[in-house]
Design an enzyme around this catalytic site. Structure first.
Site, PDB file in Angstrom:
ATOM      1  N   ASP A 128       0.869  -1.163   0.000  1.00 55.76           N
ATOM      2  CA  ASP A 128       0.000   0.000   0.000  1.00 55.76           C
ATOM      3  C   ASP A 128       0.915   1.224   0.000  1.00 55.76           C
ATOM      4  O   ASP A 128       2.121   1.112   0.264  1.00 55.76           O
ATOM      5  CB  ASP A 128      -0.882  -0.022   1.247  1.00 55.76           C
ATOM      6  CG  ASP A 128      -1.838   1.149   1.312  1.00 55.76           C
ATOM      7  OD1 ASP A 128      -2.290   1.608   0.253  1.00 55.76           O
ATOM      8  OD2 ASP A 128      -2.110   1.625   2.431  1.00 55.76           O
ATOM      9  N   ASP A 130      -0.156   4.957   1.205  1.00 57.03           N
ATOM     10  CA  ASP A 130      -0.355   5.913   2.284  1.00 57.03           C
ATOM     11  C   ASP A 130      -0.220   5.244   3.647  1.00 57.03           C
ATOM     12  O   ASP A 130      -0.898   4.259   3.946  1.00 57.03           O
ATOM     13  CB  ASP A 130      -1.738   6.561   2.161  1.00 57.03           C
ATOM     14  CG  ASP A 130      -1.875   7.347   0.863  1.00 57.03           C
ATOM     15  OD1 ASP A 130      -0.998   8.185   0.597  1.00 57.03           O
ATOM     16  OD2 ASP A 130      -2.850   7.111   0.129  1.00 57.03           O
TER      17      ASP A 130
END
Length: 631
Positions: A128, A130
């Site tokens: 991922d 963020d």
């Protein structure tokens, strides 16, 4: 019998050291702090126990401006959300160095294992973006998120402009809490769904109200949507704090707030304002203008990605952020480029990049897949201009056959150092096809969101998972500083149990003799002097039990306040693992404080989980067989 009672009492007293201090008045965690802990000024007296139960009656008005949280220096340190770890050094050698040995590795650099995982069997590693690859600075980013959300409440939801004066202390909130939308409460729940701590706004609920509303309620709460909301991502901290502020304002009479609002309405409006911020790009636009102000630079990220690809694994990025923002953040993280200097060279670090995933739906639902043209950001149809015959998925032999994604061979960079192709949307079927994997167990996904990244991918697909927990570094630091607390708490608990056992035994015997039901009389029945001596002995035992309970409660309180003066340890609720820790244990194969800790381990390492033990095994196991403590 009286002599036996006295002997029992003397034995109990010998269990305590001579210099054990007297117990002070044990108190629960509260917002009224002194000394180096959290201090909140101008607070009203504690609310009455019946004001925050299911009826949701409004309490007496608190101050309209929520108090400012003044945290001590330890809590305010950057270790709460640590910056990326340093590059390899003599103190932190790479896994390829001869000096690299895990037992000597600092705990903050370790990767912890819940479920054994052989990385040699993993063909693809995904990330991922963020709060996983990109670690945001809460003192700037969370304040920005709070302020922009307030602006949306004022401009789009009809809230008064006075909200613009609300102050936000990013250090106040903690991940793993639960929001009770209907009652306006913030809860700390353990793994058994027992509410150990509850706040209404910024005021702690009295114990009687907490028990009556949650733990002793006729129907057990599940603490799930839609009545509750989980603070299981760092993005939720600002909105949770804003919700607490609005609860305080509503309790103060709601002056200026839209008419007819209830606590659940406040939460819905806050969530709507947050969604507006994401849709119009107001937060991400500010970050893109000055990434260094909001994101920690991470020089270790390139070597981590390079080592994984060099080991033969395919590396992918799967993020909910769209291409324009992803391009800004990854340029800054990987290449240190900003503004006009940005380029697409960072794509050479990956094999596949998927933006706009829409997790967790990405793991269960099919969406159209588009290819992104990086120079322009335009979307291309992946069906090659020939739409598929619109047959139902149920008619296909395999759902994967419905994927319009290119194959692993077609999507691979054409040459070493070539740039990955970029896509938007789609589903895991498309990603599996592009990665060339046949089973979810061949994929390791690294993320920060326990539900959106870890739980759904593991339960639905069988992906192996790693959870990034930035708070873990400060938890480890706190445990090192308070290393003797748990042993002392266990000792006090054993002593209290021993006193309690003796007291209950005397009470039982005294009650039987008083009722004339004893099998044999030893001088207690009818002997007023002996009865008085027994009662005096029981009184002393009761005093001793209460004293030990006070010492235990006071030490447990100090222990948790060392981590956070309101919410305590992120991964503990009292003695028990918190609900958040329980989810980590169930769904995260691995967990660590930062993704860059991967550079201290071989890409083909076989991670081994500790043996599971039950209570009876811990009691009987010799000390040499117990799990070793972290150095």
């Amino acid at each position: 019998m009286a002599r036996a009672v006295v002997r029992s009492l003397k034995l109990c007293m010998r269990l305590l050291p001579a210099d054990t201090p007297a117990a002070g008045g044990a108190r629960l965690a509260t917002t009224h702090r002194s000394g180096a802990s959290l201090q909140i000024s101008s607070r009203p007296a504690p609310r009455q126990p019946d004001r925050h139960v299911a009826s949701c009656h409004r309490p007496c008005a608190p101050p309209t401006q929520p108090p400012a949280a003044k945290l001590d220096a330890r809590t305010a340190m950057s270790a709460v959300f640590p910056p990326p770890p340093p590059l390899a050094s003599e103190a932190n050698p790479l896994w390829t160095d001869d000096a690299a040995e895990e037992p000597c590795m600092p705990p903050s650099r370790r990767i912890f294992c819940n479920r054994s995982l052989n990385m040699a069997a993993v063909r693809a590693v995904g990330f991922d973006m963020d709060y996983t690859l990109a670690q945001y600075k809460p003192e700037t980013f969370e304040v920005l998120a709070h302020d922009e959300t307030v602006k949306k409440l004022v401009s789009a939801f009809g809230y008064p402009k006075s909200l613009l004066d609300l102050e936000f202390d990013w250090r106040y909130m903690s991940r793993g809490l639960v929001i009770d939308k209907q009652r306006g409460n913030m809860l700390k729940v353990d793994r058994h769904k027992y509410v150990k701590l509850a706040y209404h706004g910024f005021s702690e609920l009295p114990r009687a109200a907490r028990l009556a509303t949650y733990n002793d309620a006729p129907q057990r709460h599940g603490y799930d949507e839609p009545a509750y909301a989980l603070i299981d991502t760092l993005f939720s901290l600002a909105e949770a704090h804003l919700f607490m502020q609005l609860v305080e304002l509503l309790d103060a009479g709601g002056s200026g707030l839209p008419l007819g609002k209830q606590y659940a309405d406040l939460y819905r409006d806050v969530r709507g304002a947050v969604d507006l911020c994401h849709r119009d790009g107001s937060i991400k636009r500010e970050v893109a203008a000055d990434p260094a102000r909001y994101i920690h630079a991470d020089p270790s990220l390139g070597p981590v990605l390079g080592a994984l690809r060099a080991s033969g694994k395919r590396v992918f990025l799967a993020t909910n952020s769209l291409w324009d923002y992803t391009h800004v953040v990854m340029n800054y993280l990987v290449e240190g480029r900003v503004g006009a200097a940005r380029s697409t060279s960072w794509l050479s670090r990956f094999d596949v990049v998927v933006t706009g995933c829409g997790k967790p739906r990405f793991f269960a639902e099919r969406k159209d897949l588009f290819e992104v043209h990086p120079p322009s950001g335009m979307l291309w149809n992946t069906e090659g201009g020939s739409p598929m015959v619109p047959i139902g998925e149920d008619d296909l032999p395999s759902a994967a056959l419905g994927s319009t994604a290119p194959s692993a061979r077609d999507v691979a960079p054409p040459r070493p150092g070539g740039e990955a192709r970029v896509f938007q949307g789609g589903s895991f079927h498309d990603l599996h096809k592009m990665l060339g994997v046949a089973a979810g167990s061949e994929v390791l996904y690294v993320g920060d969101h326990i539900y959106g990244d870890v739980l759904r991918s593991k339960k639905a697909l069988g992906w192996r998972t790693m959870l990034v927990i930035p708070e873990l570094e400060s938890e480890l630091q706190g445990l090192a500083e308070r290393g003797g607390d748990m042993a002392e708490l266990r000792r006090l608990r054993r002593m209290r149990d021993a006193v309690d056992d003796r007291l209950q035994r005397l009470q039982w015997r005294a009650a039987r003799h008083a009722g004339g039901t004893a099998e044999g009389h030893d001088g207690v029945a009818g002997d007023q002097a002996a009865a008085a001596e027994v009662q005096a002995a029981m009184d002393k035992l009761q005093q001793e039990r209460d004293r030990l309970r006070g010492l235990h409660q006071s030490l447990l309180q100090r222990h948790h306040e060392h981590f956070h003066p309101v919410w305590g340890q992120v991964l503990k609720t009292g003695y028990q693992n918190s609900r958040y820790a329980h989810q980590i244990e169930r769904f995260a194969c691995l967990y660590t404080s930062h993704v860059a800790n991967l550079m201290f381990y071989s890409p083909d390492k076989s991670y081994k989980a500790r043996p599971d033990t039950m209570c009876h095994e811990d009691e009987l196991a010799p000390a040499s067989e117990l799990p070793p403590p972290c150095p």
